[in-house]
Design an enzyme around this catalytic site. Structure first.
Site, mmCIF file in Angstrom:
data_model
loop_
_atom_site.group_PDB
_atom_site.id
_atom_site.type_symbol
_atom_site.label_atom_id
_atom_site.label_comp_id
_atom_site.label_asym_id
_atom_site.label_seq_id
_atom_site.Cartn_x
_atom_site.Cartn_y
_atom_site.Cartn_z
ATOM 1 N N ASP A 188 0.140 10.018 1.932
ATOM 2 C CA ASP A 188 0.408 8.949 0.975
ATOM 3 C C ASP A 188 -0.786 8.900 0.022
ATOM 4 O O ASP A 188 -1.803 9.568 0.229
ATOM 5 C CB ASP A 188 0.657 7.605 1.661
ATOM 6 C CG ASP A 188 1.471 6.686 0.751
ATOM 7 O OD1 ASP A 188 1.581 6.984 -0.459
ATOM 8 O OD2 ASP A 188 1.988 5.662 1.215
HETATM 9 C C1 BGC Z 1 3.200 4.523 -1.857
HETATM 10 C C2 BGC Z 1 4.229 5.615 -1.729
HETATM 11 C C3 BGC Z 1 4.469 6.256 -3.059
HETATM 12 C C4 BGC Z 1 3.153 6.783 -3.578
HETATM 13 C C5 BGC Z 1 3.280 7.501 -4.900
HETATM 14 C C6 BGC Z 1 1.963 5.005 -2.557
HETATM 15 O O1 BGC Z 1 1.096 3.952 -2.867
HETATM 16 O O2 BGC Z 1 2.884 4.021 -0.586
HETATM 17 O O3 BGC Z 1 5.409 5.095 -1.196
HETATM 18 O O4 BGC Z 1 5.419 7.270 -2.946
HETATM 19 O O5 BGC Z 1 2.259 5.707 -3.743
HETATM 20 O O6 BGC Z 1 3.603 6.653 -5.917
#
Ligand code: BGC
Length: 749
Positions: free
Chosen positions: A282
């Site tokens: 993530d």
């Molecule tokens: C979120 C994800 C997301 C990623 C990219 C993160 O902060 O937890 O779900 O896909 O950002 O935007």
């Protein structure tokens, strides 16, 4: 016989073809790996956000383009549109090995055309529609240069304080698994390589939805039982559906951050489940292992992440800064790096990017697909299906079109962005105020010239004063019926949007009280990204529609329901508490040794002294303008062996005046087992449509799988014994019941 033979031959030819194609891809990867320097390999494992928008805290301040040219970035997120993606891809084509970039994006509930937020779509219980919404999202995104969506989010969520409940399918593992499967199928269509297929990404692996206290990014402390029984199945369903990628999560699980969690990523996902795609971290989650107190520095975080199965680094700059050194010092074997690179290259090959890196950058196709009127039509369709009718006293709804004066009151009447909801893609050139249908416009579109549509805002979403109430009350007094639309702003549920108080924000409930005091019939629309608490409104409004955040066509879809062009059929995918003090509250809890049967007898019982044991609205609940009667439950046998099955049938009759849809829900309870089982568990459902007066026979099959659970050793087994069968219109509204027995004659498991 002839047809069977033909089908068999076709399958054989197809499998042989796939096998040959896969072999070829692996061979090409081998060749490529031989040519790659360690820096180029790490490049394939590195992902950054483009510089136009960010969906997390940006830490990298350098020039992405230089790195791409040097083969040091393999993937970008938040780079969208055929033009922009082409620009980036052209740079990648200047790198030594010309390995194409992968473009990822959070396409969570539609791309240009937005659909209801995922939690709302789950309320439709319509798997076909949910799959189709993902399909259209993929068609639009792929036409806009995107190869990969960071969806579906398949985290089970039992705590509405957690803002990210809006992204998932709610609290139930069975429903959540079916929806996870449908969404992956929708995104990936006929398979990677097709021009309209994008890679799905099941996230957040794992157990992110169980953050302590519903506070985003918080720790997760969870038994193995709960992990396997409740939180992992939707991820397994995503693997079964062929999800190309997984994203790990920000949380620690029992003390080990998911990003560095070998058990979760390597042992379960890649080992036990044989997942052959890749795992992306993530946003910044590799670096965050330092903050967790799990890694002493970025180098250690890198080592822990890659050794536990995290293939791609999103935004941590960890692999880019530390991995080469770790390989050089023999702390990370080269074959581990190669394996991660292989998994990513495999997907690039499968997508067809090596044949044509600009495959998804066709402006003509982009123009066509992003303006396809059928997409909007479908957005309206699924938005209608996602609305839940919570209350309808004296048949206040549907409102007749012959009414002379309708007042539309409330802060949500004229908004557009809030209909869109959190996690909507922002297309820079698009004027969303024109593109998204407001609720006021939706209602207006439905009315003839003989009806006056009055309006007063009443208050802002977060209002601290009752300044606008007088005008709202005066407007209400002039009307025959009031539509009062309230709720959360688009950024009050979503990532990092946890709330300890999940009442209607600001003074909105006060506004409802003031308007209700006029004595006019009041229909309340509640727009939100989570279950809210609105006890007074629930008890006093004449009618309530839970309208979530419904996307581009919100206004029209809501008006379709208000005026009876569509009979609401949504059912809640999460329990709605009476107050925050009941959280976490979910229908499939254990019985305990001292259950409270009702609110009167709670002495020495599992209950709160100051709160009912029941929720405000239960899982599976939702009304219709018509009524359904359940009858004639039949089981073809009352005893079944392990290898056997029971055929269940029942009749459902539409006993009201309107055509309508009903979600017939089947729950089971294993009465006595070697580990205690929930009071009921959803094990099947069917959504059916019935004309007024029509009866349909519904059939379900109960097999061993539906009766199985994880025993004390965490083996998936079924145990002989008695089961309760409950069929109904919600988890609490059980209409038909029976029992049956599972017997174990000669079966050895
Ligand atoms: C979120 C994800 C997301 C990623 C990219 C993160 O902060 O937890 O779900 O896909 O950002 O935007």
């Amino acid at each position: 016989m002839k047809t069977t033979f033909k089908i068999f031959t076709l399958i054989l030819v197809f499998t042989t073809f796939l096998f040959a194609q896969n072999k070829q891809i692996e061979k090409k990867i081998d060749d490529l790996l031989k040519q790659m320097t360690i820096e180029e390999k790490i490049g394939q494992l590195t992902q950054y956000s483009g510089d136009r928008s960010a969906t997390g805290p940006v830490t990298f301040k350098g020039d992405h383009k230089e790195l791409i040219k040097a083969g040091k970035i393999g993937s970008m997120l938040n780079v969208l549109g055929t033009n922009y993606t082409r620009q980036y891809q052209e740079i990648a084509m200047q790198s030594r090995l010309k390995i194409p970039l992968l473009f990822g994006q959070d396409v969570i509930h539609g791309y240009k055309t937005t659909f209801p937020i995922p939690l709302a779509e789950a309320a439709s219980w319509d798997l076909e529609a949910i799959e189709k919404a993902a399909r259209i999202a993929a068609i639009e995104a792929s036409a806009s240069g995107i190869h990969w969506t960071f969806a579906p989010m398949v985290d089970i969520a039992r705590d509405p304080r957690w803002g990210r409940v809006m992204e998932g399918a709610g609290e139930d593992t069975y429903l959540g698994s079916r929806i996870a499967y449908a969404r992956v199928k929708g995104f990936q269509g006929n398979g990677l390589g097709n021009i309209d297929a994008i890679m799905a990404c099941a996230k957040h692996f794992a157990a992110y939805g169980a953050a302590v206290g519903g506070r985003d990014y918080n720790s997760v402390d969870m038994s193995e039982r709960q992990l396997w029984e409740t939180y992992l199945p939707p991820f397994k369903a995503a693997v079964d559906a062929g999800a190309a990628t997984f994203m790990n999560s920000f949380n620690d699980i029992n003390g080990i951050p998911a990003t560095g969690n070998k058990y979760i990523q390597h042992d379960i996902l890649k080992g036990k489940w044989k997942f052959d795609g890749f795992i992306v971290s993530d946003w910044g989650s590799i670096r965050e292992m330092i903050e967790h107190g799990y890694s002493k520095d970025l180098s250690e975080a890198t080592k822990q992440a890659i050794l536990s199965g995290n293939d791609m680094d999103m935004e941590s700059s960890a692999y880019r800064n530390s991995l080469a050194e770790l390989v050089k010092n023999k702390q990370v074997p080269m074959n581990i790096v190669d394996e991660a690179v292989r998994r990513i290259l495999r997907k690039k090959f499968e997508l067809g990017l090596f044949d044509d890196p600009y495959k998804f950058s066709n402006p003509e196709r982009e123009r066509k697909e992003l303006n396809n009127p059928e997409h909007r039509e479908f957005a309206r369709e699924i938005a209608k299906k996602s609305i839940v009718l919570l209350k309808n006293e004296k048949q206040t709804l549907p409102i007749s079109r012959n009414v002379k004066n309708i007042a539309m009151i409330g802060p949500m009447a004229k908004v557009t962005k809030d209909n869109h909801g959190f996690w909507s893609v922002t297309i820079p050139e698009l004027n969303y105020d024109k593109f998204v249908v407001s609720q006021f416009d939706g209602v207006k579109n439905h009315l003839g010239k003989d009806t006056n549509l009055l309006y007063a805002k009443g208050c802002d979403i977060d209002c601290k004063s009752n300044e606008g109430f007088a005008e709202a009350v005066e407007t209400a007094k002039k009307a025959d019926v009031v539509i009062l639309t309230v709720g959360e702003a688009w950024n009050q549920s979503g990532e990092a949007k946890s709330r300890s108080n999940i009442h209607l924000p600001g003074m909105q409930e006060e506004l409802i009280k003031a308007v209700k005091a006029t004595g006019k019939p009041v229909v309340v629309l509640i727009n939100a990204g989570r279950p809210l608490v609105f006890d007074w409104t629930a008890d006093n409004a004449d009618a309530i529609l839970y309208t979530w955040w419904l996307g581009t066509e919100a206004g029209n879809a809501i008006a379709d329901v208000i005026f009876g062009d569509y009979n609401p059929s949504g059912k809640l995918p999460m329990t709605f508490p009476r107050s925050e003090g009941q959280i976490p509250i979910y229908y499939n809890h254990f019985n305990t040794g001292r259950p409270a049967k009702d609110d009167k007898n709670i002495t020495y019982r599992s209950a709160y002294l100051d709160l009912s044991i029941t929720p405000k609205f239960e899982f599976g609940y939702g009304l219709s303008y018509t009524t359904f009667q359940y009858s004639d439950l039949k089981l073809d046998k009352k005893k079944m062996e392990m290898t056997d099955k029971i055929e269940v049938s029942l009749n459902v009759t539409n006993t009201g005046k309107y055509e309508g849809e009903e979600v017939v829900q089947l729950y089971l309870r294993d009465k006595v087992a070697s580990v205690v089982r929930p009071v009921k568990e959803l094990k099947d459902f069917q959504k059916i449509k019935l004309n007024a007066g029509e009866t349909k026979t519904i059939k379900f099959t109960i097999n061993k799988e539906k009766l199985s659970f994880y025993n004390a050793q965490l083996n998936w087994i079924a145990e002989a014994g008695e089961f309760d069968l409950m069929i109904g219109s919600s988890s609490a509204d059980v209409r038909l019941k029976d029992t049956f027995e599972l017997v174990n004659l000669n079966y050895i498991h």
